[in-house]
Scaffold this motif. Structure first.
Motif, PDB file in Angstrom:
ATOM      1  N   ARG A  99     -16.588 -86.470  70.971  1.00 25.03           N
ATOM      2  CA  ARG A  99     -15.720 -85.748  72.065  1.00 25.03           C
ATOM      3  C   ARG A  99     -16.521 -84.211  72.140  1.00 25.03           C
ATOM      4  O   ARG A  99     -16.481 -83.648  73.085  1.00 25.03           O
ATOM      5  CB  ARG A  99     -14.564 -85.346  71.100  1.00 25.03           C
ATOM      6  N   SER A 134     -19.239 -84.028  74.607  1.00 24.33           N
ATOM      7  CA  SER A 134     -18.792 -83.844  75.970  1.00 24.33           C
ATOM      8  C   SER A 134     -18.358 -82.341  76.468  1.00 24.33           C
ATOM      9  O   SER A 134     -18.588 -81.830  77.493  1.00 24.33           O
ATOM     10  CB  SER A 134     -17.549 -84.802  76.011  1.00 24.33           C
ATOM     11  N   ASP A 135     -17.492 -81.637  75.416  1.00 27.54           N
ATOM     12  CA  ASP A 135     -17.413 -80.422  75.641  1.00 27.54           C
ATOM     13  C   ASP A 135     -18.579 -79.328  75.519  1.00 27.54           C
ATOM     14  O   ASP A 135     -18.870 -78.527  76.445  1.00 27.54           O
ATOM     15  CB  ASP A 135     -16.290 -79.809  74.329  1.00 27.54           C
ATOM     16  N   HIS A 176     -13.349 -74.922  76.185  1.00 35.30           N
ATOM     17  CA  HIS A 176     -14.115 -75.844  75.496  1.00 35.30           C
ATOM     18  C   HIS A 176     -14.154 -75.564  74.191  1.00 35.30           C
ATOM     19  O   HIS A 176     -14.241 -76.399  73.085  1.00 35.30           O
ATOM     20  CB  HIS A 176     -15.477 -76.105  76.143  1.00 35.30           C
ATOM     21  N   ASN A 223     -11.414 -76.660  72.138  1.00 34.62           N
ATOM     22  CA  ASN A 223     -11.240 -78.022  72.076  1.00 34.62           C
ATOM     23  C   ASN A 223     -12.249 -78.254  70.815  1.00 34.62           C
ATOM     24  O   ASN A 223     -11.857 -79.136  69.842  1.00 34.62           O
ATOM     25  CB  ASN A 223     -12.065 -78.710  73.251  1.00 34.62           C
ATOM     26  N   TYR A 266     -11.220 -80.223  67.075  1.00 33.90           N
ATOM     27  CA  TYR A 266     -11.845 -81.340  66.573  1.00 33.90           C
ATOM     28  C   TYR A 266     -12.103 -81.268  65.182  1.00 33.90           C
ATOM     29  O   TYR A 266     -12.295 -82.234  64.416  1.00 33.90           O
ATOM     30  CB  TYR A 266     -13.210 -81.895  67.458  1.00 33.90           C
ATOM     31  N   ARG A 325      -4.464 -81.110  69.488  1.00 38.85           N
ATOM     32  CA  ARG A 325      -4.830 -80.866  71.059  1.00 38.85           C
ATOM     33  C   ARG A 325      -3.188 -80.938  71.456  1.00 38.85           C
ATOM     34  O   ARG A 325      -2.428 -81.721  71.042  1.00 38.85           O
ATOM     35  CB  ARG A 325      -5.362 -81.850  71.689  1.00 38.85           C
ATOM     36  N   HIS A 326      -2.991 -80.165  72.380  1.00 43.36           N
ATOM     37  CA  HIS A 326      -1.642 -80.137  73.186  1.00 43.36           C
ATOM     38  C   HIS A 326      -0.405 -79.422  72.268  1.00 43.36           C
ATOM     39  O   HIS A 326       0.488 -79.693  72.609  1.00 43.36           O
ATOM     40  CB  HIS A 326      -1.236 -81.419  73.598  1.00 43.36           C
ATOM     41  N   ASN A 368      -0.211 -85.383  78.442  1.00 45.32           N
ATOM     42  CA  ASN A 368      -0.759 -85.059  77.304  1.00 45.32           C
ATOM     43  C   ASN A 368      -0.432 -86.138  76.019  1.00 45.32           C
ATOM     44  O   ASN A 368      -1.256 -86.290  75.272  1.00 45.32           O
ATOM     45  CB  ASN A 368      -0.646 -83.564  76.734  1.00 45.32           C
ATOM     46  N   LEU A 383      -2.640 -88.677  73.759  1.00 47.24           N
ATOM     47  CA  LEU A 383      -2.896 -88.743  72.005  1.00 47.24           C
ATOM     48  C   LEU A 383      -2.432 -90.110  71.606  1.00 47.24           C
ATOM     49  O   LEU A 383      -2.813 -90.668  70.739  1.00 47.24           O
ATOM     50  CB  LEU A 383      -1.715 -87.598  71.544  1.00 47.24           C
TER      51      LEU A 383
END
Lengths: 240, 240
Positions: A96, A99-100, A208, A211, A215, A226-227, B64, B68
């Motif tokens: 992950r 990717s960011d 990013h 994010n 992680y 997340r979220h 979202n 998840l």
């Protein structure tokens, strides 16, 4: 489940340990590369240095290549070692994170391209104070998120998550003053728009970094935040 | 290595097969959800329907949550089944794809927020033709990319990858005419900016559809074509 209470050194295979360490090392190298891309893209703009801007733009390929290389290593570790628990989370977090980091690289390259347009047009200085300020802020977020990843440091990761709100409000206020500039001087529209794209790119870099910090929390605590609104996080529970 | 020449039905465990099918089904459900979000966000703008725009904005949470949930299923499959070869690629492609679908959802929500601002300001119609046109184009890309994923269809995936260049040039030309509008009528700056953010969001959705299509090629052929210029792809080799 807590990564800090498991010792990675207990792996039967020293080679496996070595592979996991390598993934982290390569991720940090990629992080260092995109950090530099962001810093140089902004310097190119502020100093009107078109050669530096071109170099940043052309360097994006190296960032992309590094992502493919690390992702490939991750896939091989998954296939051969079939990691479980915190090792699996480490590999997924690295996938992950690349990717960011790749997207941060893309944003740096966008900043460089807009800097080139501004340098060529010979306009400038409007909004540069804001660009400098926000770029310092988001670069610190990226750096802290990477350090948090390297050290499995939950406190530092949470700090980054909270910083993102501050960047968002700095961004909103900078955009508002740029819109005022435009209205006052319609001839500046084209160059102010370029500065707006640069600010937008910086704001995305902050996202990013946020994010990346999330992680770290997933990696260390097995918890996917997340979220979740940062203000609603139960931080004491995370730090336990 | 080719997924079409391997039959997933040969898995010793029927349950494992079922789990992999479930991952795909859930990914398609998430895809359908974000497709609808994009479509409704654009309809809200074009029809001046602020209630619809609010619904799209508020629905982002459901997208979202689905990400998840699917990511969690993927992690459990990796941990329990330790898939190899094409099964491993399927799980990794699903993880990557949920990330792009989630970002498409974010962009739909941004479109909805800008639509709300435009409806409230009572301005509009400038650039709406371009928004309609580009939105139809990128929605088709998202739909085709998902179909290609569901059917392991390389030809359709390659078509999506090539479409992205067309969207990028439509976007550039639309932005240019909006900038002209702004210069001609500085009082329109604020509303034209909102339309620009919407176009930008649509262009990003095209990029994510392009990513989804690239995962299909990775999934079926084991070949990572991210960062390869579409014009330089050896398509005959991929279709073999």
């Amino acid at each position: 489940m807590d990564i800090t209470s498991e010792t990675h050194s207990q792996h039967i295979s020293k080679q496996f340990n070595h592979e996991l360490e390598e993934l982290k090392t390569h991720l940090m190298a990629m992080g260092g590369m995109v950090e530099r891309q962001v810093q140089e893209a902004v310097s190119a703009l502020l100093d009107g240095d078109s050669r530096l801007a071109e170099r940043v733009r052309d360097n994006d390929k190296a960032v992309n290549d590094l992502q493919l290389k690390i992702d490939d290593e991750c896939t091989r570790v998954l296939a051969r070692r079939q990691p479980a628990a915190s090792d699996l989370r480490l590999v997924l977090a690295v996938i992950r994170a690349t990717s960011d980091l790749e997207r941060i690289g893309d944003e740096a390259s966008k900043i460089a391209r807009n800097a080139l347009a501004l340098i060529e047009a010979g306009n400038g200085a409007k909004g540069f104070v804001e660009v400098r300020h926000i770029s310092e802020h988001v670069r610190k977020m990226v750096r802290d998120a990477l350090t948090a990843f390297a050290r499995f440091d939950i406190d530092l990761a949470l700090k980054v998550v909270h910083e993102d709100d501050a960047v968002d409000s700095e961004y909103t206020s900078a955009m508002r003053s740029l819109m005022t500039f435009m209205m006052e001087d319609p001839r500046s529209i084209s160059s102010v728009l370029s500065v707006m794209w640069i600010l937008r790119a910086l704001e995305r870099i902050g996202d990013h970094a946020d994010n990346l910090a999330e992680y770290v929390i997933y990696l260390v605590k097995g918890l996917d935040i997340r979220h979740i609104d940062p203000d609603e996080l139960d931080e004491d529970a995370l730090k336990r």
